[in-house]
Design an enzyme around this catalytic site. Structure first.
Site, PDB file in Angstrom:
ATOM      1  CG  ASP A  16      -1.910  -1.213   1.146  1.00  0.00           C
ATOM      2  OD1 ASP A  16      -2.247  -1.647   0.027  1.00  0.00           O
ATOM      3  OD2 ASP A  16      -2.310  -1.713   2.211  1.00  0.00           O
ATOM      4  CB  THR A  39      -1.448  -3.901  -6.256  1.00  0.00           C
ATOM      5  OG1 THR A  39      -2.291  -4.674  -7.125  1.00  0.00           O
ATOM      6  CG2 THR A  39      -0.001  -4.340  -6.428  1.00  0.00           C
ATOM      7  CG  HIS A  40      -5.454  -1.316  -2.363  1.00  0.00           C
ATOM      8  ND1 HIS A  40      -6.671  -1.917  -2.580  1.00  0.00           N
ATOM      9  CD2 HIS A  40      -5.117  -1.609  -1.084  1.00  0.00           C
ATOM     10  CE1 HIS A  40      -7.061  -2.548  -1.472  1.00  0.00           C
ATOM     11  NE2 HIS A  40      -6.122  -2.387  -0.554  1.00  0.00           N
ATOM     12  NE  ARG A  70     -12.167  -1.659  -9.152  1.00  0.00           N
ATOM     13  CZ  ARG A  70     -13.432  -1.485  -8.762  1.00  0.00           C
ATOM     14  NH1 ARG A  70     -13.837  -1.971  -7.599  1.00  0.00           N
ATOM     15  NH2 ARG A  70     -14.280  -0.831  -9.510  1.00  0.00           N
ATOM     16  CE  LYS A  71     -11.182  -4.949   0.545  1.00  0.00           C
ATOM     17  NZ  LYS A  71      -9.819  -4.430   0.263  1.00  0.00           N
ATOM     18  CG  PHE A  72     -14.225  -6.210  -9.249  1.00  0.00           C
ATOM     19  CD1 PHE A  72     -14.380  -5.219 -10.214  1.00  0.00           C
ATOM     20  CD2 PHE A  72     -13.012  -6.903  -9.192  1.00  0.00           C
ATOM     21  CE1 PHE A  72     -13.352  -4.929 -11.102  1.00  0.00           C
ATOM     22  CE2 PHE A  72     -11.986  -6.614 -10.081  1.00  0.00           C
ATOM     23  CZ  PHE A  72     -12.154  -5.620 -11.039  1.00  0.00           C
ATOM     24  CG  ASP A  74     -21.832  -2.159 -10.312  1.00  0.00           C
ATOM     25  OD1 ASP A  74     -22.975  -2.608 -10.571  1.00  0.00           O
ATOM     26  OD2 ASP A  74     -21.565  -0.940 -10.331  1.00  0.00           O
ATOM     27  N   GLY A  76     -22.672  -8.114 -12.581  1.00  0.00           N
ATOM     28  CA  GLY A  76     -21.702  -8.849 -13.381  1.00  0.00           C
ATOM     29  C   GLY A  76     -21.159  -8.093 -14.578  1.00  0.00           C
TER      30      GLY A  76
HETATM   31  P1  5BU Z   1      -2.357  -3.560   7.051  1.00  0.00           P
HETATM   32  O1  5BU Z   1      -1.454  -2.382   6.883  1.00  0.00           O
HETATM   33  O2  5BU Z   1      -1.619  -4.881   7.290  1.00  0.00           O
HETATM   34  O3  5BU Z   1      -3.432  -3.322   8.064  1.00  0.00           O
HETATM   35  O4  5BU Z   1      -3.060  -3.698   5.604  1.00  0.00           O
HETATM   36  C1  5BU Z   1      -4.067  -4.625   5.357  1.00  0.00           C
HETATM   37  C2  5BU Z   1      -4.357  -4.754   3.876  1.00  0.00           C
HETATM   38  O5  5BU Z   1      -5.338  -5.755   3.678  1.00  0.00           O
HETATM   39  C3  5BU Z   1      -4.907  -3.502   3.189  1.00  0.00           C
HETATM   40  O6  5BU Z   1      -4.383  -3.444   1.877  1.00  0.00           O
HETATM   41  C4  5BU Z   1      -6.408  -3.720   3.128  1.00  0.00           C
HETATM   42  O7  5BU Z   1      -7.020  -3.175   1.974  1.00  0.00           O
HETATM   43  C5  5BU Z   1      -6.513  -5.222   3.077  1.00  0.00           C
HETATM   44  N1  5BU Z   1      -7.713  -5.762   3.732  1.00  0.00           N
HETATM   45  C6  5BU Z   1      -7.943  -5.664   5.078  1.00  0.00           C
HETATM   46  O8  5BU Z   1      -7.153  -5.086   5.818  1.00  0.00           O
HETATM   47  N2  5BU Z   1      -9.062  -6.225   5.630  1.00  0.00           N
HETATM   48  C7  5BU Z   1      -9.991  -6.860   4.892  1.00  0.00           C
HETATM   49  O9  5BU Z   1     -10.975  -7.361   5.428  1.00  0.00           O
HETATM   50  C8  5BU Z   1      -9.744  -6.946   3.491  1.00  0.00           C
HETATM   51  C9  5BU Z   1      -8.607  -6.407   2.941  1.00  0.00           C
HETATM   52 BR1  5BU Z   1     -10.951  -7.819   2.414  1.00  0.00          BR
END
Ligand code: 5BU
Length: 242
Positions: A16, A39-40, A70-72, A74, A76
């Protein structure tokens, strides 16, 4: 899992960071200690397709699959088009996340997105979340698992790494046929910012996780390489003892 076994790590790095340069640097720093790269792409401030290819190339150097969180959510057909667009996720991501909330067809929509560029990828459905107060109830989790079980495109589920009992309950429901990867893990922090919750990575693996998603525990550490090695060791030892 081939990458994980070759390197002795179940760490999925949540990279991140805000710039592609920082991302490439971090990937090379910790690459030997991680099994996949999460990734985001939409948080990257200097995104261009050209610079993103450097991130993808860096990941491939370390035998890492690209996992776009991406956590889609919407319907399909829109999820299918969102696999394209400016980030063109379908062209480089091997794995993406999706919510089950809009219905089961989201999975086919995402798969159709990959199909358009003659690629195949896997979907992780959010069966649980690590953030406090989330609305993913037990019944929602069950429906999510039913959708995943019926689809060859779903390779696994996101579970709540901050609560080992929730992970083991999820594992019981999922069985052994699909993976469970868990965010919300940290070796030292008890609580995250803005509602994030943390548990110990070894406990998440002990409870049935196949991968631990670690962000700030690694990229926020003074020495990211040493931190990645520590998470790798904790995850691998936990798997061996499980
Ligand atoms: P952290 O810095 O270890 O707290 O980051 C956690 C990552 O996991 C971050 O990129 C979130 O978008 C991702 N995540 C999360 O923390 N919890 C969830 O339930 C989901 C994704 Br789904």
């Amino acid at each position: 899992m081939e990458t994980a076994a070759a390197k002795g790590t179940l760490v999925v790095l949540a990279a991140d960071l805000a710039t592609t340069e920082e991302l490439v640097r971090l990937i090379h720093q910790v690459g030997p200690h991680i099994a996949a790269l999460k990734t985001h792409v939409d948080m990257v401030e200097d995104f261009t397709m050209e610079s993103w290819h450097e991130v993808v190339a860096a990941a491939h150097t370390h035998d890492l699959m690209l996992f776009e969180d991406r956590k889609f959510a919407d319907i399909g057909k829109i999820s299918k088009t969102q696999m394209g667009g400016i980030y063109d996720i379908r062209s480089w991501a091997d794995i993406v996340t999706a919510h089950r909330v809009s219905g089961p067809d989201i999975v086919d929509g995402i798969a159709a997105g990959w199909d358009e560029v003659q690629r195949i990828g896997g979907v992780f459905l959010l069966a649980q979340m690590s953030s406090r107060g989330n609305l993913l109830s037990e019944g929602y989790t069950d429906a999510t698992i039913a959708t995943g079980a019926a689809s060859p495109h779903v390779l696994g589920y996101i579970g709540n790494g901050s609560a080992p009992d929730e992970v083991s309950s999820l594992r019981k429901k999922v069985g052994e046929g699909k993976m469970i990867w868990t965010p919300g893990v940290n070796l030292s922090a008890a609580e995250g910012v803005l509602g994030q919750r943390y548990g110990h990575p070894a406990e998440a693996i002990g409870a049935g996780a196949d991968g631990i998603i670690v962000g700030s525990g690694i990229h926020g550490a003074a020495d990211p390489e040493a931190a990645a090695a520590a998470y790798a060791e904790a995850s691998w030892n936990a798997l061996l003892s499980r």
